[in-house]
Motif scaffolding. Structure first.
Motif, PDB file in Angstrom:
ATOM      1  N   LEU A  57       0.842  -1.191   0.000  1.00 12.01           N
ATOM      2  CA  LEU A  57       0.000   0.000   0.000  1.00 12.01           C
ATOM      3  C   LEU A  57       0.878   1.243   0.000  1.00 12.01           C
ATOM      4  O   LEU A  57       1.862   1.317   0.734  1.00 12.01           O
ATOM      5  N   PRO A  58       0.523   2.222  -0.816  1.00 14.14           N
ATOM      6  CA  PRO A  58       1.362   3.426  -0.857  1.00 14.14           C
ATOM      7  C   PRO A  58       1.212   4.250   0.415  1.00 14.14           C
ATOM      8  O   PRO A  58       0.135   4.324   1.001  1.00 14.14           O
ATOM      9  N   GLU A  59       2.302   4.858   0.811  1.00 15.12           N
ATOM     10  CA  GLU A  59       2.266   5.724   1.985  1.00 15.12           C
ATOM     11  C   GLU A  59       1.815   7.107   1.561  1.00 15.12           C
ATOM     12  O   GLU A  59       2.161   7.581   0.472  1.00 15.12           O
ATOM     13  N   ALA A  60       1.052   7.752   2.410  1.00 11.07           N
ATOM     14  CA  ALA A  60       0.563   9.088   2.108  1.00 11.07           C
ATOM     15  C   ALA A  60       1.694  10.100   2.232  1.00 11.07           C
ATOM     16  O   ALA A  60       2.606   9.934   3.044  1.00 11.07           O
ATOM     17  N   GLN A  61       1.614  11.120   1.421  1.00  9.24           N
ATOM     18  CA  GLN A  61       2.590  12.199   1.508  1.00  9.24           C
ATOM     19  C   GLN A  61       2.312  13.012   2.763  1.00  9.24           C
ATOM     20  O   GLN A  61       1.163  13.182   3.157  1.00  9.24           O
ATOM     21  N   PRO A  62       3.347  13.547   3.411  1.00  8.97           N
ATOM     22  CA  PRO A  62       3.114  14.356   4.607  1.00  8.97           C
ATOM     23  C   PRO A  62       2.308  15.598   4.253  1.00  8.97           C
ATOM     24  O   PRO A  62       2.503  16.204   3.197  1.00  8.97           O
ATOM     25  N   GLU A  63       1.375  15.894   5.127  1.00  6.45           N
ATOM     26  CA  GLU A  63       0.535  17.059   4.885  1.00  6.45           C
ATOM     27  C   GLU A  63       1.318  18.331   5.194  1.00  6.45           C
ATOM     28  O   GLU A  63       1.978  18.430   6.212  1.00  6.45           O
ATOM     29  N   THR A  64       1.222  19.291   4.283  1.00  6.01           N
ATOM     30  CA  THR A  64       1.871  20.589   4.510  1.00  6.01           C
ATOM     31  C   THR A  64       0.799  21.652   4.527  1.00  6.01           C
ATOM     32  O   THR A  64      -0.195  21.584   3.799  1.00  6.01           O
ATOM     33  N   GLU A  65       1.014  22.634   5.340  1.00  3.76           N
ATOM     34  CA  GLU A  65       0.056  23.728   5.418  1.00  3.76           C
ATOM     35  C   GLU A  65       0.329  24.706   4.290  1.00  3.76           C
ATOM     36  O   GLU A  65       1.487  24.962   3.950  1.00  3.76           O
ATOM     37  N   PRO A  66      -0.713  25.259   3.703  1.00  2.00           N
ATOM     38  CA  PRO A  66      -0.488  26.218   2.617  1.00  2.00           C
ATOM     39  C   PRO A  66       0.201  27.470   3.150  1.00  2.00           C
ATOM     40  O   PRO A  66      -0.059  27.913   4.281  1.00  2.00           O
ATOM     41  N   GLU A  67       1.099  27.972   2.337  1.00  2.00           N
ATOM     42  CA  GLU A  67       1.809  29.186   2.741  1.00  2.00           C
ATOM     43  C   GLU A  67       0.887  30.387   2.627  1.00  2.00           C
ATOM     44  O   GLU A  67       0.124  30.519   1.671  1.00  2.00           O
ATOM     45  N   GLU A  68       0.992  31.275   3.585  1.00  2.00           N
ATOM     46  CA  GLU A  68       0.187  32.482   3.565  1.00  2.00           C
ATOM     47  C   GLU A  68       0.910  33.535   2.731  1.00  2.00           C
ATOM     48  O   GLU A  68       2.107  33.721   2.863  1.00  2.00           O
TER      49      GLU A  68
END
Length: 71
Positions: A57-68
């Protein structure tokens, strides 16, 4: 909820251990074990395949917060 390496290990280890136990029970040459051999082989195959397939199963990419943006 995303998949991670720890969760995969938690699934892999018990399924491989139980699959190995059922496989060894199927190969055991005791009296009366012939009737249960197909069932033990089937359970071992399902457990071993399930444990190994979880590693694919593929691992999810780490979630990043959108830059302001500063306007």
């Amino acid at each position: 909820m995303s998949l991670n390496r720890t969760a995969k290990g938690i699934v892999l280890v018990p399924t491989l251990l139980l699959g190995g136990a059922f496989l060894s029970a199927a190969l055991w040459n005791g009296e009366g074990s012939e009737a249960n051999r197909p069932l033990a082989l089937a359970i071992a195959a399902v457990l071993l395949a399930g444990g190994l397939l979880t590693q694919l199963l593929p691992e999810a990419q780490p979630e990043t917060e959108p830059e302001e943006s500063s306007d």
